[in-house]
Design an enzyme around this catalytic site. Structure first.
Site, PDB file in Angstrom:
ATOM      1  N   ASP A 101      39.297  73.611  85.838  1.00 53.40           N
ATOM      2  CA  ASP A 101      38.026  72.886  85.711  1.00 53.40           C
ATOM      3  C   ASP A 101      38.195  71.485  86.306  1.00 53.40           C
ATOM      4  O   ASP A 101      39.315  71.018  86.512  1.00 53.40           O
ATOM      5  CB  ASP A 101      37.588  72.805  84.248  1.00 53.40           C
ATOM      6  CG  ASP A 101      36.071  72.685  84.108  1.00 53.40           C
ATOM      7  OD1 ASP A 101      35.380  72.527  85.142  1.00 53.40           O
ATOM      8  OD2 ASP A 101      35.574  72.751  82.974  1.00 53.40           O
ATOM      9  N   ASP A 102      37.056  70.850  86.589  1.00 52.71           N
ATOM     10  CA  ASP A 102      37.143  69.509  87.162  1.00 52.71           C
ATOM     11  C   ASP A 102      37.639  68.487  86.153  1.00 52.71           C
ATOM     12  O   ASP A 102      38.415  67.607  86.479  1.00 52.71           O
ATOM     13  CB  ASP A 102      35.787  69.079  87.767  1.00 52.71           C
ATOM     14  CG  ASP A 102      34.608  69.245  86.816  1.00 52.71           C
ATOM     15  OD1 ASP A 102      34.798  69.776  85.693  1.00 52.71           O
ATOM     16  OD2 ASP A 102      33.486  68.870  87.189  1.00 52.71           O
ATOM     17  N   ASP A 105      36.431  66.635  78.753  1.00 49.85           N
ATOM     18  CA  ASP A 105      35.868  65.432  78.124  1.00 49.85           C
ATOM     19  C   ASP A 105      36.083  65.525  76.616  1.00 49.85           C
ATOM     20  O   ASP A 105      37.078  65.050  76.082  1.00 49.85           O
ATOM     21  CB  ASP A 105      34.389  65.311  78.510  1.00 49.85           C
ATOM     22  CG  ASP A 105      33.764  63.995  78.083  1.00 49.85           C
ATOM     23  OD1 ASP A 105      34.063  63.521  76.974  1.00 49.85           O
ATOM     24  OD2 ASP A 105      32.958  63.424  78.836  1.00 49.85           O
TER      25      ASP A 105
HETATM   26  O1  LIG Z   1      35.071  68.799  77.588  1.00 46.21           O
HETATM   27  P1  LIG Z   1      33.576  68.916  77.540  1.00 46.21           P
HETATM   28  O2  LIG Z   1      32.938  67.833  76.705  1.00 46.21           O
HETATM   29  O3  LIG Z   1      33.123  70.278  77.132  1.00 46.21           O
HETATM   30  O4  LIG Z   1      33.019  68.588  78.991  1.00 46.21           O
HETATM   31  C1  LIG Z   1      33.630  69.042  80.164  1.00 46.21           C
HETATM   32  C2  LIG Z   1      32.736  69.979  80.916  1.00 46.21           C
HETATM   33  O5  LIG Z   1      31.488  69.331  81.207  1.00 46.21           O
HETATM   34  C3  LIG Z   1      31.191  69.473  82.586  1.00 46.21           C
HETATM   35  O6  LIG Z   1      30.524  70.679  82.841  1.00 46.21           O
HETATM   36  P2  LIG Z   1      28.972  70.899  82.511  1.00 46.21           P
HETATM   37  O7  LIG Z   1      28.867  71.641  81.213  1.00 46.21           O
HETATM   38  O8  LIG Z   1      28.255  69.613  82.593  1.00 46.21           O
HETATM   39  O9  LIG Z   1      28.460  71.899  83.629  1.00 46.21           O
HETATM   40  P3  LIG Z   1      28.711  71.955  85.196  1.00 46.21           P
HETATM   41  O10 LIG Z   1      30.189  72.184  85.422  1.00 46.21           O
HETATM   42  O11 LIG Z   1      27.902  73.111  85.641  1.00 46.21           O
HETATM   43  O12 LIG Z   1      28.266  70.649  85.784  1.00 46.21           O
HETATM   44  C4  LIG Z   1      32.539  69.530  83.252  1.00 46.21           C
HETATM   45  O13 LIG Z   1      32.471  70.190  84.517  1.00 46.21           O
HETATM   46  C5  LIG Z   1      33.367  70.323  82.268  1.00 46.21           C
HETATM   47  O14 LIG Z   1      33.260  71.715  82.507  1.00 46.21           O
HETATM   48  O1  LIG Z   2      30.007  64.601  85.966  1.00 41.98           O
HETATM   49  C1  LIG Z   2      30.500  64.534  84.823  1.00 41.98           C
HETATM   50  N1  LIG Z   2      31.267  63.461  84.478  1.00 41.98           N
HETATM   51  C2  LIG Z   2      31.833  63.305  83.245  1.00 41.98           C
HETATM   52  O2  LIG Z   2      32.517  62.310  82.975  1.00 41.98           O
HETATM   53  C3  LIG Z   2      31.578  64.346  82.310  1.00 41.98           C
HETATM   54  N2  LIG Z   2      31.947  64.549  81.016  1.00 41.98           N
HETATM   55  C4  LIG Z   2      31.406  65.716  80.646  1.00 41.98           C
HETATM   56  N3  LIG Z   2      30.717  66.272  81.660  1.00 41.98           N
HETATM   57  C5  LIG Z   2      30.802  65.429  82.707  1.00 41.98           C
HETATM   58  N4  LIG Z   2      30.248  65.534  83.941  1.00 41.98           N
HETATM   59 MG   LIG Z   3      31.720  72.147  84.025  1.00 39.40          MG
END
Ligand SMILES: O=P(O)(O)OC[C@H]1O[C@H](OP(=O)(O)OP(=O)(O)O)[C@H](O)[C@@H]1O
Ligand SMILES: O=c1[nH]c(=O)c2nc[nH]c2[nH]1
Ligand SMILES: [Mg+2]
Length: 167
Positions: A101-102, A105
């Site tokens: 994952d990217d 958080d």
């Molecule tokens: O540790 P957490 O608090 O769960 O947050 C982290 C996740 O939040 C973001 O995804 P998001 O759910 O926004 O969806 P996306 O990847 O489709 O942008 C990010 O890419 C992680 O997958």
């Molecule tokens: O673009 C993002 N940046 C963040 O820091 C983050 N944390 C949760 N989801 C996120 N998405």
């Molecule tokens: Mg995500």
């Protein structure tokens, strides 16, 4: 994202930086898989897809699948739910599988992903302190009050010069 505010700071990541950091992640993961290497990569959509592509290219992993996690907001609490699972024949219990994952958080997303593939190795490019215990390997840590801005969410735009006029 409302439950995740406020964020005092911004950490802006360019495509170039993302590429470098994802390659650094691959470098760190190389040779740390089970005997015979990593079997497959599972990207957590959508943010994990670009890093997963780069990692799988660097480590020559041809089997790539996805898991989709959607965070629903009930009042102030986000409750992640898996809306698309990876191929069960490919991932099994997660042995030899690299989940990418990217960022992590709060760690809520990884909590549900880990429950689905308990034996998988979890790697993120960026990590915040709260979610860090949910990750096996990551590259850069930022503080909890930092919002990470990814290149797919940004565009180049004009910025006013410091001296205050437009010319
Ligand atoms: O540790 P957490 O608090 O769960 O947050 C982290 C996740 O939040 C973001 O995804 P998001 O759910 O926004 O969806 P996306 O990847 O489709 O942008 C990010 O890419 C992680 O997958
Ligand atoms: O673009 C993002 N940046 C963040 O820091 C983050 N944390 C949760 N989801 C996120 N998405
Ligand atoms: Mg995500």
């Amino acid at each position: 994202m409302s439950d995740r505010l406020p964020h005092e700071k911004g950490f802006h990541v360019s495509w170039d930086q993302l590429h470098r950091d994802a390659r650094a992640l691959a470098w760190r993961l190389q040779g740390h898989g089970p005997e015979g290497g990593w079997r497959a990569v599972v990207a957590i959509t959508r943010g994990g897809m670009a890093p997963a592509m780069i990692v799988s290219r660097e480590l020559d992993i041809r089997t790539v699948d996805t898991i989709s996690v959607k965070s629903y907001n009930h009042q102030t609490q986000a409750e992640p739910v898996i809306i698309k699972h990876p191929d069960a024949d490919v991932v099994g219990d997660g042995t030899g599988v690299l989940i990418v994952d990217d960022l992590v958080d709060t760690g809520r997303t990884l909590e549900v992903v880990r429950a689905a593939m308990p034996k998988a190795h979890v790697a993120t490019v960026y990590a915040k302190p709260k979610g860090r215990p949910m990750v096996d390997t990551f590259i850069t840590e930022v503080s909890q009050d930092t919002w990470i801005f990814f290149p797919w969410d940004m565009a180049l735009q004009y910025v006013k010069p410091y001296h205050g006029t437009d010319d």
